[in-house]
Design an enzyme around this catalytic site. Structure first.
Site, short mmCIF file in Angstrom:
data_model
loop_
_atom_site.label_atom_id
_atom_site.label_comp_id
_atom_site.label_asym_id
_atom_site.label_seq_id
_atom_site.Cartn_x
_atom_site.Cartn_y
_atom_site.Cartn_z
CD GLU A 1 -1.16 -10.70 14.62
OE1 GLU A 1 -2.03 -9.94 14.13
OE2 GLU A 1 0.04 -10.39 14.73
CE LYS B 1 8.79 -17.88 16.30
NZ LYS B 1 8.16 -17.10 17.40
CB ILE C 1 16.54 -14.28 22.24
CG1 ILE C 1 15.43 -13.78 23.17
CG2 ILE C 1 17.52 -15.15 23.00
CD1 ILE C 1 14.56 -14.89 23.72
CE LYS D 1 6.83 -16.83 13.12
NZ LYS D 1 7.04 -15.40 12.83
N GLY E 1 -2.90 -6.51 22.53
CA GLY E 1 -2.12 -6.54 21.30
C GLY E 1 -1.12 -7.67 21.21
CG ASP F 1 5.17 -18.38 15.71
OD1 ASP F 1 5.50 -17.59 14.81
OD2 ASP F 1 5.75 -18.43 16.82
NE ARG G 1 -2.21 -1.40 3.59
CZ ARG G 1 -2.06 -2.65 4.05
NH1 ARG G 1 -2.53 -3.67 3.36
NH2 ARG G 1 -1.43 -2.87 5.19
CB VAL H 1 14.22 -18.68 16.05
CG1 VAL H 1 13.93 -19.45 17.34
CG2 VAL H 1 13.99 -19.56 14.84
#
Length: 432
Positions: free
Chosen positions: A191, A206, A137, A106, A188, A202, A48, A133
């Site tokens: 999702e 990872k 960290i 990922k 927040g 997810d 966009r 991942v």
């Protein structure tokens, strides 16, 4: 210092991409000093273009990502758009046109990491993905560089902040799953569609990446056993507390006892409160690594968010740019061990099983017989009557370590007993 800038193309300018662009601008002098040459944002590909992006020259914005990576003068492509396509095609195109790639993708790396590494090697380019991942960290680089001379036996960790926030809220307040999810969404952390997080897609991606690096073996997403956390209840947490445990969604990658294969799995598990991972609260991530020489190591920090993830991306950018100047490349794929990935049925672990049974003599003996017939040894048993249902009781069995396949057969046999009204929950026990 080299005066000609290294040109960077940014694919995606959402939460992470916008932070990457901001840091590249505000820390430009520091980055140049650390790299040995200035870096220049040469283009930003977005979907966009009309959206206002503070701090980014509108002249750099384009919707034609393919033309941007094909331009021929790009040194490094940063891919933070996610998903499989067009990300896969754009990354391979970048290699073909002489650019190295830094990615946070990922899902793509877990599915097609081997092919992407092969393409990078073919074209003499780098593929770095620290941000894929555990956010900020430092984990990928320690595993494939700092511990390259060691033998890693196990990697176990909390690699999804959303699920850890939900489980931590359930643990600390007694909230049910939906109540905790609603709070995570409002803050927040989750999702609008939390499926990828709460169903562990997810975390499984990872885990595939971590297992591949740790064991020098190609591990794809399809090799990872995945079990979400939507069935975890407040009652499970009460049972965990009675055992001196809490519940976490864990990614576990380990060598089998004989060292001839590896396993990779993601599922909820009870862990003792004395284990370092039990104290990881809120939306934080932590990964516990066990190796022959270094022993036990734990990496802890924010696992998501724009700025933390951008920190990992920029760390990779510095490394890749230094390689670019030196005419070299960093470590690529290491899959020389080529160990087979064992199925979940071959995994050995402990189990906590909660049964609803008839409250009458002989029930415990029947249940114990079923466990014995399937070769599953019982560690502890607790039975108590249920106030909400006359004539029924709750029976909690904690096993010694057993094959997952043996436990599955045990549960199926238990369901066939007339005295067993139902299997309330089954949860693995880890970290002991």
């Amino acid at each position: 210092m080299r005066t000609r800038p290294l040109k960077v193309a940014l694919l995606g300018c959402g939460v992470v991409g916008s932070e990457v662009a901001r840091i590249m601008t505000t820390h430009a002098d520091d980055l140049a000093a650390r790299i040995g040459a200035p870096v220049e944002l040469a283009g930003v590909a977005v979907r966009r273009p009309s959206r206002v992006r503070e701090g980014i020259d509108p002249a750099l914005v384009t919707t034609d990502a393919t033309a941007l990576v094909k331009s021929g003068d790009i040194d490094v492509v940063i891919e933070v758009i996610g998903g499989i396509e067009p990300a896969r095609t754009l990354i391979t195109t970048a290699f073909e046109h002489g650019a190295s790639v830094v990615s946070a993708n990922k899902a793509l790396l877990a599915q097609d990491g081997a092919a992407l590494h092969a393409a990078a090697e073919e074209h003499g380019a780098d593929l770095y993905y620290e941000a894929a991942v555990a956010g900020a960290i430092p984990l990928i680089r320690p595993l494939r560089e700092s511990l390259a001379g060691d033998k890693i036996n196990r990697v176990m960790g909390i690699v999804n902040g959303t699920t850890n926030f939900i489980l931590d809220k359930m643990d600390s307040t007694g909230a049910g799953y939906q109540e905790a999810l609603d709070e995570a969404t409002a803050l927040g952390y989750a999702e609008a569609d939390p499926t990828a997080d709460v169903e562990a897609f997810d975390a499984a991606a990872k885990a595939a990446i971590l297992a591949g690096i740790a064991f020098h073996t190609r591990v794809r997403l399809d090799d990872v056993y995945r079990e979400g956390m939507t069935e975890v209840t407040a009652s499970d947490f009460r049972s965990a507390k009675e055992m001196g445990c809490t519940i976490k969604l864990l990614a576990i990658c380990e060598r089998t006892a004989d060292g001839g294969s590896v396993t990779a799995r993601v599922h909820p598990a009870m862990i003792p409160l004395t284990h370092p991972l039990a104290s990881v609260r809120g939306a934080y991530n932590a990964v516990f690594v066990e190796s022959d020489a270094a022993g036990q190591l734990m990496f802890y920090g924010p696992g998501a968010g724009g700025a933390p993830t951008a920190s990992a991306v920029l760390g990779d950018l510095v490394a890749v740019c230094r390689n670019r100047i030196g005419g070299s490349t960093g470590p690529g794929e290491s899959a020389y061990a080529a160990l087979p990935v064992s199925p979940m049925g071959d995994v050995v672990t402990r189990y906590h099983i909660s049964l609803d049974v008839a409250d009458k003599p002989g029930v415990l003996a029947q249940v114990a017989t079923v466990f014995a017939e399937h070769g599953v040894s019982i560690d502890t048993v607790r039975q108590q009557g249920r106030q909400d249902s006359v004539g029924e009781a709750s029976l909690v069995v904690v096993t010694h370590r057993a094959l997952d396949a043996s436990l599955s057969g045990t549960v199926e046999a238990l369901r066939k007993l007339d005295t067993v009204r139902g299997v309330a929950s089954i949860m693995r026990v880890e970290g002991e």
